[in-house]
Scaffold this motif. Structure first.
Motif, short mmCIF file in Angstrom:
data_model
loop_
_atom_site.label_atom_id
_atom_site.label_comp_id
_atom_site.label_asym_id
_atom_site.label_seq_id
_atom_site.Cartn_x
_atom_site.Cartn_y
_atom_site.Cartn_z
N ARG A 198 0.86 -1.19 0.00
CA ARG A 198 0.00 0.00 0.00
C ARG A 198 0.89 1.24 0.00
O ARG A 198 2.11 1.14 0.09
CB ARG A 198 -0.90 -0.01 1.22
CG ARG A 198 -1.87 -1.18 1.22
CD ARG A 198 -2.75 -1.14 2.45
NE ARG A 198 -3.60 -2.30 2.51
CZ ARG A 198 -4.85 -2.32 2.08
NH1 ARG A 198 -5.39 -1.25 1.55
NH2 ARG A 198 -5.57 -3.41 2.17
N HIS A 199 0.26 2.41 -0.08
CA HIS A 199 1.04 3.63 0.01
C HIS A 199 1.72 3.71 1.37
O HIS A 199 1.12 3.37 2.39
CB HIS A 199 0.16 4.86 -0.23
CG HIS A 199 -0.21 5.00 -1.67
ND1 HIS A 199 -1.47 5.34 -2.09
CD2 HIS A 199 0.51 4.85 -2.80
CE1 HIS A 199 -1.51 5.39 -3.40
NE2 HIS A 199 -0.32 5.08 -3.86
N CYS A 200 2.95 4.15 1.34
CA CYS A 200 3.78 4.23 2.54
C CYS A 200 3.79 5.67 3.05
O CYS A 200 3.69 6.62 2.26
CB CYS A 200 5.20 3.78 2.18
SG CYS A 200 6.35 3.77 3.56
N LEU A 201 3.90 5.84 4.34
CA LEU A 201 3.94 7.18 4.94
C LEU A 201 5.33 7.79 4.89
O LEU A 201 5.48 8.99 5.13
CB LEU A 201 3.45 7.12 6.38
CG LEU A 201 2.00 6.68 6.56
CD1 LEU A 201 1.65 6.59 8.04
CD2 LEU A 201 1.05 7.63 5.84
N ASN A 202 6.35 7.00 4.57
CA ASN A 202 7.71 7.50 4.47
C ASN A 202 7.87 8.26 3.16
O ASN A 202 7.80 7.66 2.08
CB ASN A 202 8.70 6.32 4.54
CG ASN A 202 10.14 6.75 4.48
OD1 ASN A 202 10.48 7.83 4.00
ND2 ASN A 202 11.01 5.87 4.96
N PRO A 203 8.10 9.58 3.20
CA PRO A 203 8.18 10.37 1.97
C PRO A 203 9.38 10.04 1.08
O PRO A 203 9.43 10.49 -0.06
CB PRO A 203 8.24 11.81 2.46
CG PRO A 203 8.75 11.73 3.85
CD PRO A 203 8.29 10.40 4.39
N CYS A 234 10.22 6.77 0.48
CA CYS A 234 9.97 5.41 -0.03
C CYS A 234 9.27 5.49 -1.38
O CYS A 234 8.39 6.32 -1.60
CB CYS A 234 9.09 4.64 0.96
SG CYS A 234 8.68 2.96 0.42
N PHE A 241 5.50 5.81 -1.44
CA PHE A 241 4.83 7.04 -1.02
C PHE A 241 3.97 7.54 -2.18
O PHE A 241 4.38 7.49 -3.34
CB PHE A 241 5.87 8.10 -0.63
CG PHE A 241 5.29 9.36 -0.06
CD1 PHE A 241 4.87 9.41 1.26
CD2 PHE A 241 5.18 10.50 -0.83
CE1 PHE A 241 4.35 10.58 1.80
CE2 PHE A 241 4.66 11.68 -0.31
CZ PHE A 241 4.24 11.71 1.01
N ASP A 257 7.13 15.06 -5.40
CA ASP A 257 7.10 13.84 -4.59
C ASP A 257 7.86 12.71 -5.28
O ASP A 257 8.63 11.98 -4.65
CB ASP A 257 5.67 13.39 -4.30
CG ASP A 257 4.90 14.36 -3.43
OD1 ASP A 257 5.53 15.01 -2.57
OD2 ASP A 257 3.68 14.48 -3.62
N LYS A 305 11.25 10.97 -3.64
CA LYS A 305 11.25 9.60 -3.14
C LYS A 305 12.17 8.68 -3.93
O LYS A 305 12.73 7.76 -3.37
CB LYS A 305 9.83 9.04 -3.11
CG LYS A 305 9.21 8.76 -4.46
CD LYS A 305 7.79 8.27 -4.31
CE LYS A 305 7.16 7.96 -5.64
NZ LYS A 305 5.79 7.52 -5.51
N CYS A 308 8.94 -1.48 3.79
CA CYS A 308 8.41 -2.08 2.55
C CYS A 308 9.34 -3.17 2.03
O CYS A 308 8.87 -4.17 1.49
CB CYS A 308 8.19 -0.99 1.50
SG CYS A 308 6.80 0.10 1.91
#
Length: 189
Positions: A152-157, A159, A162, A169, A173, A181
């Motif tokens: 899924r989408h990751c909160l780490n900008p 990664c 993200f 963005d 990333k 991940c």
């Protein structure tokens, strides 16, 4: 740039089949093949191309509905020899509720698509830059492939997983998975 991932992430048994959707330059496919092979050991082969389905075009938005194209890819190409099918197009894509998307994935069908339309520096009135362009292609392809591995989408900008709300963005990333991940991918041998 070559990243030395742990052996568990070098999933060399993965075959990614690429489909050109509309006109896409050959160097885009070659660059992607090289990036995915060098960094992940994944084999990439071009299995076909087709015209963009006319029913995917939205005249009001002047964009193409990516979900419609994904359904078309799935219906047109046998995926028995492919673990993943990646469509690549040069047209501007959208999904309902968003102004645009760089790509979309359908994990249940192991099919995804990316658009190179907004990845070109020229789209943002910048000078052409092949290194930036190729890095963006690799980043968005890996992001969508990650979704096919049920990430899924990751909160780490920083990664690759993200969510890219803008090209800023995507550039920040890059194409690397964060350690969280990576550990989720590591179980897929």
């Amino acid at each position: 740039m070559v990243i030395n991932y742990p052996p568990s992430l070098k999933m060399s048994k993965i075959n990614i089949c690429v489909v050109k959707v509309g006109k896409v330059e050959d160097f885009v496919i070659l660059s992607l093949q090289s990036g995915l092979k060098v960094n992940f050991g994944w084999e990439v082969k071009l299995i076909g191309e087709f015209e963009i389905p006319s029913q995917s075009y939205n005249r009001i938005r002047r964009q193409f509905h990516s979900t419609t194209i994904l359904h078309h890819i799935k219906s047109q190409f046998k995926t028995d020899d492919c673990f993943i099918v990646l469509g690549i197009t040069s047209v501007d894509l959208y999904v309902e509720g968003l102004n645009f998307v760089f790509g979309e994935a359908k994990p249940s069908d192991k099919v995804c698509i990316i658009s190179i339309h907004r990845l070109r520096p020229e789209f943002y009135n910048d000078k052409p830059d092949m290194k930036i362009f190729e890095r963006r292609i690799l980043t968005e392809a890996i992001h969508e492939i990650g979704h096919l591995f049920n990430l899924r989408h990751c909160l780490n900008p920083n990664c690759v997983m993200f969510f890219s709300n803008s090209i800023i963005d995507t550039d920040r990333k890059g194409f690397l998975f964060c350690s969280k991940c990576q550990s989720k991918l590591g179980i897929l041998k």
